[in-house]
Write a protein that holds these residues in place. Structure first.
Motif, mmCIF file in Angstrom:
data_model
loop_
_atom_site.group_PDB
_atom_site.id
_atom_site.type_symbol
_atom_site.label_atom_id
_atom_site.label_comp_id
_atom_site.label_asym_id
_atom_site.label_seq_id
_atom_site.Cartn_x
_atom_site.Cartn_y
_atom_site.Cartn_z
ATOM 1 N N ARG A 1 0.848 -1.203 0.000
ATOM 2 C CA ARG A 1 0.000 0.000 0.000
ATOM 3 C C ARG A 1 0.879 1.247 0.000
ATOM 4 N NH1 ARG A 1 -4.878 1.577 4.250
ATOM 5 N NH2 ARG A 1 -5.997 2.894 2.763
ATOM 6 N N TYR B 1 -7.326 5.760 11.868
ATOM 7 C CA TYR B 1 -7.350 6.999 12.646
ATOM 8 C C TYR B 1 -8.756 7.565 12.577
ATOM 9 C CZ TYR B 1 -2.281 7.305 13.235
ATOM 10 O OH TYR B 1 -0.992 7.070 13.606
ATOM 11 N N SER C 1 -2.898 4.516 -2.429
ATOM 12 C CA SER C 1 -3.634 5.415 -1.520
ATOM 13 C C SER C 1 -2.925 6.750 -1.458
ATOM 14 C CB SER C 1 -3.729 4.803 -0.121
ATOM 15 O OG SER C 1 -4.384 3.564 -0.184
ATOM 16 N N LEU D 1 -11.942 9.251 4.275
ATOM 17 C CA LEU D 1 -11.282 9.453 2.978
ATOM 18 C C LEU D 1 -11.836 8.438 1.978
ATOM 19 C CD1 LEU D 1 -7.526 9.977 3.996
ATOM 20 C CD2 LEU D 1 -9.197 11.707 3.379
ATOM 21 N N GLY E 1 8.569 -0.167 13.376
ATOM 22 C CA GLY E 1 9.100 0.465 12.160
ATOM 23 C C GLY E 1 10.346 -0.269 11.679
ATOM 24 N N GLN F 1 8.398 1.055 7.125
ATOM 25 C CA GLN F 1 9.184 1.979 7.945
ATOM 26 C C GLN F 1 8.267 2.845 8.812
ATOM 27 O OE1 GLN F 1 10.338 4.910 4.467
ATOM 28 N NE2 GLN F 1 11.023 5.811 6.377
ATOM 29 N N THR F 2 8.825 3.459 9.826
ATOM 30 C CA THR F 2 8.047 4.320 10.714
ATOM 31 C C THR F 2 7.323 5.397 9.911
ATOM 32 O OG1 THR F 2 9.425 3.957 12.599
ATOM 33 C CG2 THR F 2 8.272 6.015 12.574
ATOM 34 N N GLY F 3 6.037 5.553 10.220
ATOM 35 C CA GLY F 3 5.260 6.592 9.550
ATOM 36 C C GLY F 3 4.790 6.208 8.159
ATOM 37 N N SER F 4 4.947 4.931 7.769
ATOM 38 C CA SER F 4 4.565 4.556 6.401
ATOM 39 C C SER F 4 3.088 4.178 6.300
ATOM 40 C CB SER F 4 5.441 3.401 5.900
ATOM 41 O OG SER F 4 5.293 2.297 6.754
ATOM 42 N N GLY F 5 2.425 4.024 7.459
ATOM 43 C CA GLY F 5 0.986 3.749 7.416
ATOM 44 C C GLY F 5 0.581 2.355 7.901
ATOM 45 N N LYS F 6 1.411 1.717 8.698
ATOM 46 C CA LYS F 6 1.042 0.387 9.233
ATOM 47 C C LYS F 6 -0.171 0.504 10.151
ATOM 48 C CE LYS F 6 5.069 -0.151 11.166
ATOM 49 N NZ LYS F 6 5.748 1.050 10.667
ATOM 50 N N SER F 7 -0.050 1.409 11.149
ATOM 51 C CA SER F 7 -1.153 1.542 12.103
ATOM 52 C C SER F 7 -2.388 2.107 11.419
ATOM 53 C CB SER F 7 -0.744 2.442 13.267
ATOM 54 O OG SER F 7 0.389 1.922 13.882
ATOM 55 N N TYR F 8 -2.180 2.972 10.436
ATOM 56 C CA TYR F 8 -3.317 3.516 9.689
ATOM 57 C C TYR F 8 -4.070 2.368 9.014
ATOM 58 C CZ TYR F 8 -6.018 6.333 6.400
ATOM 59 O OH TYR F 8 -7.050 6.906 5.691
ATOM 60 N N ARG G 1 1.063 5.166 0.583
ATOM 61 C CA ARG G 1 0.267 6.192 1.268
ATOM 62 C C ARG G 1 0.454 7.579 0.642
ATOM 63 N NH1 ARG G 1 3.916 9.335 3.546
ATOM 64 N NH2 ARG G 1 5.412 8.630 5.118
ATOM 65 N N SER H 1 6.977 3.089 17.874
ATOM 66 C CA SER H 1 7.478 2.584 16.601
ATOM 67 C C SER H 1 8.574 1.554 16.839
ATOM 68 C CB SER H 1 7.989 3.726 15.745
ATOM 69 O OG SER H 1 8.983 4.413 16.428
ATOM 70 N N ASP I 1 4.041 9.162 18.657
ATOM 71 C CA ASP I 1 3.247 8.344 17.734
ATOM 72 C C ASP I 1 1.807 8.852 17.780
ATOM 73 O OD1 ASP I 1 1.812 6.492 16.345
ATOM 74 O OD2 ASP I 1 2.668 4.745 17.343
HETATM 75 N N1 ATP Z 1 -3.120 5.492 3.477
HETATM 76 C C1 ATP Z 1 -3.043 6.629 4.183
HETATM 77 N N2 ATP Z 1 -3.832 7.659 3.869
HETATM 78 C C2 ATP Z 1 -3.777 8.804 4.590
HETATM 79 N N3 ATP Z 1 -2.948 9.024 5.644
HETATM 80 C C3 ATP Z 1 -2.148 8.018 5.994
HETATM 81 C C4 ATP Z 1 -2.138 6.771 5.290
HETATM 82 N N4 ATP Z 1 -1.237 5.974 5.856
HETATM 83 C C5 ATP Z 1 -0.706 6.693 6.874
HETATM 84 N N5 ATP Z 1 -1.239 7.903 6.954
HETATM 85 C C6 ATP Z 1 -0.881 8.953 7.932
HETATM 86 O O1 ATP Z 1 0.537 8.906 8.157
HETATM 87 C C7 ATP Z 1 0.841 9.055 9.523
HETATM 88 C C8 ATP Z 1 1.702 7.886 10.005
HETATM 89 O O2 ATP Z 1 0.982 6.696 9.829
HETATM 90 P P1 ATP Z 1 1.041 5.506 10.875
HETATM 91 O O3 ATP Z 1 0.853 5.977 12.275
HETATM 92 O O4 ATP Z 1 0.071 4.489 10.380
HETATM 93 O O5 ATP Z 1 2.523 5.008 10.658
HETATM 94 P P2 ATP Z 1 3.188 3.655 11.186
HETATM 95 O O6 ATP Z 1 3.673 2.918 9.992
HETATM 96 O O7 ATP Z 1 2.260 2.948 12.098
HETATM 97 O O8 ATP Z 1 4.435 4.235 11.979
HETATM 98 P P3 ATP Z 1 5.125 3.662 13.323
HETATM 99 O O9 ATP Z 1 6.101 2.611 12.868
HETATM 100 O O10 ATP Z 1 5.843 4.879 13.850
HETATM 101 O O11 ATP Z 1 4.085 3.161 14.229
HETATM 102 C C9 ATP Z 1 -0.457 9.174 10.259
HETATM 103 O O12 ATP Z 1 -0.692 10.526 10.559
HETATM 104 C C10 ATP Z 1 -1.486 8.661 9.296
HETATM 105 O O13 ATP Z 1 -2.723 9.311 9.449
#
Ligand code: ATP
Ligand code: MG
Length: 1047
Positions: free
Chosen positions: A12, A122, A58, A70, A258, A110-117, A14, A226, A455
């Motif tokens: 995916r 959110y 996405s 979204l 991450g 990686q951190t912030g790539s959207g795993k938790s999303y 982001r 992360s 986070d």
């Molecule tokens: N597909 C997406 N569409 C819109 N926003 C996204 C998407 N994926 C991630 N984001 C946004 O990017 C930010 C980081 O995403 P997320 O918290 O999911 O990262 P993570 O991979 O879980 O990082 P970590 O390893 O630090 O936990 C968040 O603010 C989230 O809302």
């Protein structure tokens, strides 16, 4: 029959995050059907394409609907929203579970790539886990039959630093839960809380509870989630009452830590890289995946190291075992993430190859009881044997006994009916429900402090309500009304918050650190809606006022980076201070933005490290600095910067310079040590394993520049230059000479000065670097036991050269001479010498540290001079100099113009030379025409003329050489002044007076620079016009002479 399937992998992509948008990042990914193509931003022709089972775009083509979700912005949009991802992955999990297979979904990236999303989501954008659980209950509702019962259990755990933490349990688990292994169940977590649930709302509530626990834990020390792995397990049982049959599926949902590689995130280059367990699970996961992938591809059978980490033990069934497994690999499309994204795609590609053998788990209950009984019988026999043998193997017996007890407990558990369990859970639900209701009520009645975590997933989970009257904020709960915050640097009684007549005030106690909207406060202040508070080292809270003050604002705007940027700005550090853009160009240089981001992320960690050091009675203090990498750039470009941490021992003043990565790594080990200290454990370690210890090392103090252009003209340069540190402050003054010489090392005389450097092309060039003294060394002034050494690079020679160390003196006599030879000068070298400097680094030596030594295997000439032949491609190039601040850019432009003028003068000189050649040819022609009798011998006359012309030429050239010599000497000073101006940074103190002094100095400096430059140009212009005038006069006289001679 087991079902043999490969792990199914989805990718995916982001949307850009704010930082990427600010940096003006480019998108380096495109997708088509099931393939993903990624381009190397530095080389567009280097593209790689990967294919996966599923690919989600996405990144663009979305809008927010009225519910705040979204969604695609039209029928042609290829945007994959949360629903679409769930429709594939979530539904597949459900289908596996209904059939009775264990099933696992891993989120990797990686951190912030959207795993938790993707996994959790959110706000209204719910992720796969909530949507799957919701759908499961909906399906159950529609599939009600009298003789069928559904049982759902929910558990949630976190693996941090190899410890397992039960996120649903209130019990304190200092060392974490134990991971055990049994022949029936494989690896499992002992005593994990598994809650029976009857509806989706309960699951939603449990997830909130679990996240709240993560959030609270991480507010103590701001450890980032992360770095932790979260595993949610939904156990789904279908009991067919008539057939006495049970189908059971474990749905494992894993949000991994991450996946940053060690280079950017941690331990690379640190002596203590094995000291932390922080990366063990992720590294082992990579090794397990690689081993399984290679085995599956038939390369060779490899040992699969499941046992090497907690995570891989628990994921054993998911990877190569009894589970149907899916992976979602999340990536950023931004060019700045190229390396990480490529590495994620490669990882995902490898994972595709793993083969699993899932079986339908039918009737496991009875089978499990039978097996547990059989295992217990074996265990009893073993214990008996040990006892009979008379051996006293205490530990072994105890281990067997606890296994026995655990099995019996499990049997009892299994035999407890679903109804009994539900009943027990109901009581807890009631309690939690009351808490929930109460919190909802309080939100509508009172103002509160809401936690803000690094986070975003963990922000706004901890709320401290501010009721009427006075309450104490601090570590201690012993006050009648207290807000207990267990963060670092929080005093027992840190501050008092008073709510009187709906007016909320906050007053810090003593020296307690309270920062309000970026400003350190010491007195009572009134809090206003959306005020930002940082308490102690780094406990961050948003103040949310009374409901009447709220306006449906988007609170997520006040995220962690907002707090830290605000603090950094008040402390005088913002993007402008880094010199990101000129006033008429608002675009941000990505490298500057990256440094800014590093700064605001590392700054709070430095505060925490200082606090840990204080509490553990270590003598180290940490300071965050922005290191100017320009100090090693021979063109003086100052846009490349990085953050580093200066470490000082308060007692003996030893100093170290840690890279960001090293500091981050050490900080994790310090946190671990601190946690053990708080838990009352023994934290003494030998110094090899102490994050606060490092061997003494030499410290880089500053850099000086000596411009090389004088070599082009074979002019001797005698220089006094300052060493400036990374903050632009003077560290010492250097006296050195750059001496063009002959191969035997004898300096060239004035008569050998060149007017046209191109004359050097194709010839050999010899020169000496002579370092004579280093004066006013501040490093030694602070501690006379210290020493210094000077290091420098010559052209692109792979080795650096250095002077001998000098100890215990503030004014060091150095006496270093080294001769270098370029065997064949090229035009490129001349260009390089024209624009670059010799960069000299001053290194500080401390008692007990190793001195720098020469490698010694240089290539030398017959005379013993070091050969520094140079290749163009290896020379550093930079064109960033123009990007400075407006005023300086203007000066730089003038400097460039001056260089152009010099080129012009050189051209004039060349034309004059050509004229001379023509003249010479004419004379020759006339001579060959012969002389008439009776007249003065033409030959004689011409010889006279020729001599005269030659004398004129020689005298002009000497004048020209002298003018150039003066010019380049003074230009050297001008260039150093320019560099000094660009390095001169505003003071750290935030008072107006220091700023005023800074401004005054800077204005004066610019004026001096301007004057100096002006006088250089004027002097050169004067000299040149005199020369041109003289030359013209000579030419006229020559013409006259020729005229008369031809008469
Ligand atoms: N597909 C997406 N569409 C819109 N926003 C996204 C998407 N994926 C991630 N984001 C946004 O990017 C930010 C980081 O995403 P997320 O918290 O999911 O990262 P993570 O991979 O879980 O990082 P970590 O390893 O630090 O936990 C968040 O603010 C989230 O809302
Ligand atoms: Mg996350």
């Amino acid at each position: 029959m087991p079902s043999v399937d490969s792990v199914r992998v989805a990718v995916r992509v982001r949307a850009f995050n704010q930082t990427e948008k600010d940096a003006g990042c480019g998108c380096i990914i495109s997708v088509a059907l099931n393939s993903v193509t990624i381009w190397d931003p530095r080389n567009q022709s280097n593209a790689k394409t990967f294919t996966f089972d599923l690919v989600y775009w996405s990144h663009s083509g979305f809008i927010r609907n009225e519910e705040g979700i979204l969604i695609p912005d039209g029928p042609t949009s290829k945007y994959a929203d949360q629903k679409r991802v769930f429709n594939d992955l979530g539904q597949e999990l459900l289908s596996n579970a209904w059939q009775g297979y264990n099933t696992t979904l891993l989120a990797y990236g990686q951190t912030g790539s959207g795993k938790s999303y993707s996994m959790i989501g959110y706000g209204p954008d719910r992720g796969i886990i909530p949507l799957t659980c919701d759908e499961l209950f909906k399906a159950i509702k529609q599939d009600q039959e009298d003789d069928k019962q559904y049982q759902i259990y929910f558990s949630m755990l976190e693996i941090y630093n190899e410890k397992v933490i039960d996120l649903l349990s209130e019990r304190k688990q200092p060392g974490g839960l134990r991971v055990r292994e049994s022949s029936q169940r494989g690896f499992y977590v002992e005593d994990i809380k598994s809650v029976p649930c009857e509806n989706y709302e309960q699951i939603e509530q449990l997830m909130k509870e679990g996240t709240r626990k993560r959030s609270t834990a991480s507010t103590n020390i701001n450890m980032t989630s992360s770095r932790s792995h979260m595993i949610i397990t939904v156990q789904f049982k279908q009991v067919f009452l008539k057939e006495h049959l049970t189908k059971q599926s474990n749905i494992n949902l894993v949000d991994l830590a991450g996946s940053e590689r060690q280079k950017s995130s941690g331990s690379e280059g640190d002596r203590l890289r094995e000291g932390t367990a922080i990366n063990v699970s992720l590294t082992t996961l990579g090794n397990v995946i690689s081993a399984l992938a290679e085995t599956a591809m038939g390369k060779r059978m490899l040992h699969v190291p499941y046992r090497n980490s907690t995570l891989t033990k628990l994921l054993q069934p998911a990877l190569g075992g009894n589970s149907k497994t899916l992976m979602i690999a999340t990536v950023s499309p931004a060019d700045i993430c190229y390396e990480e994204t490529l590495s994620t795609l490669r990882y995902a590609e490898r994972t595709k190859n793993i083969q699993n053998k899932a079986v339908i788990n039918e009737n496991p209950t009875e089978r499990l009881i039978q097996e547990l009984k059989a295992e217990n019988a074996k265990l009893r026999l073993k214990i008996l044997k040990i006892r009979n043998s008379g051996q006293r193997v205490q530990e072994e017996t105890e281990e067997l006994r606890s296994l026995l007890a655990e099995n019996e407990l499990q049997m009892a558990e299994i035999q407890t009916s679903w109804e009994q369990r539900l009943e027990k859970a109901q009581k807890e639900w009631k309690h939690q429900y009351l808490n929930l209701m109460q919190e909802r009520l309080m939100i509508q009645l009172y103002p509160y402090l809401s936690n803000v975590n690094v986070d975003p997933q963990l922000s706004a989970f901890v709320r401290h309500f501010i009721q009427d009257g006075e309450c104490v904020v601090g570590q201690s709960g012993n006050f009648p009304r207290a807000i207990v915050i267990k963060g670092l640097g929080i005093a027992d009684k840190h501050a008092t918050i008073t709510n009187q007549d709906s007016k909320v005030t906050l007053e810090p106690h003593g020296q307690a650190r309270v920062i309000l909207n970026g400003v350190l406060i010491h007195t009572k202040v009134q809090l206003r809606h959306l005020d930002r508070l940082i308490l102690g080292s780094n406990s961050t809270y948003l103040y949310v006022g009374y409901p009447c003050e709220r306006n449906d604002e988007d609170l997520s705007k006040y995220d962690y980076d907002f707090f830290q940027s605000e603090l950094a700005a008040v402390e005088g550090f913002d993007r402008d201070a880094l010199g990101h853009a000129s006033r008429n160009n608002r675009s941000v240089d990505p490298s500057v933005l990256a440094v800014f981001h590093d700064y605001i992320r590392v700054k709070p960690m430095v505060a925490e490290a200082n606090q840990i050091s204080r509490e553990l009675n270590k003598d180290l203090t940490f300071e965050l600095e922005v290191k100017n990498l320009a100090l090693t750039d021979s063109r003086g470009s100052d846009l490349a910067k990085e953050v580093m941490v200066k470490v000082t021992n308060k007692v003996n003043y030893e100093v170290w310079a840690w890279s960001k990565a090293k500091f981050v790594n050490r900080k994790f080990i310090m946190e671990d040590m601190y946690q053990r200290f708080v838990d009352g454990e023994n934290i003494s370690v030998d110094r090899e394993n102490d994050p606060f210890w490092d061997p003494i090392e030499a410290v880089h103090l500053g850099t000086a520049y000596v411009w090389l252009q004088s070599l082009n003209y074979c002019i001797v340069l005698e220089e006094h230059v300052e060493f400036h540190n990374s903050q632009g402050k003077e560290e010492a003054t250097l006296q050195m000479n750059l001496v063009p010489c002959n191969p035997r090392g004898q300096p060239l005389g004035e008569e050998e000065i060149l007017i046209d450097p191109t004359e050097l092309v194709g010839h050999r060039l010899d020169f000496q670097v002579q370092i004579t003294q280093c004066l006013g060394i501040k490093w030694v002034e602070k501690n006379i036991k210290r020493g210094i050494q000077i290091l420098y690079h010559v052209l692109n020679h792979p080795y650096s050269f250095h002077s001998d160390p000098v100890w215990n003196t503030v004014n060091a006599k150095i006496d270093h001479t080294m001769q270098f030879t370029v065997k064949c000068v090229s035009q490129e070298l001349l260009n390089y010498l024209q624009n670059h400097a010799l960069v000299l680094d001053l290194w500080g030596l401390q008692e007990g540290c190793a001195e720098m030594v020469f490698p010694g295997d240089f290539e030398v000439t017959d005379e013993g001079s070091i050969i520094v032949d140079y290749e163009r491609s290896q020379l550093p190039h930079s064109s960033n100099v123009e990007k400075g601040d407006d005023q300086l850019s203007e000066l730089y432009i003038r400097l460039s113009k001056l260089e152009q003028e010099t080129d012009l003068l050189r051209d004039i000189n060349r034309t004059l030379r050509r004229d001379n050649v023509t003249l010479k040819a004419n004379i020759k022609k006339m001579m060959s025409a012969g002389s008439r009798p009776g007249e003065k011998s033409f030959h004689q006359m011409n010889t006279q003329l020729f001599c005269w012309r030659s004398t004129c030429k020689a005298s002009c050239e000497v004048d020209f050489a002298k003018a150039l010599k003066t010019f380049y000497k003074s230009m050297n000073r001008v260039q150093s002044q320019l560099l000094g101006l660009r390095r001169h940074r505003p003071p750290d103190e935030d008072d107006v007076e220091s700023l005023r002094i800074y401004l005054h100095k800077q204005t004066q400096g610019i004026k001096d620079f301007g004057d100096h430059l002006e006088s250089c140009i004027n002097a050169l212009k004067n000299d040149i016009s005199l020369i041109v005038k003289k030359k013209r006069e000579n030419t006229t006289r020559l013409d006259e002479a020729r005229f008369y001679s031809t008469k």
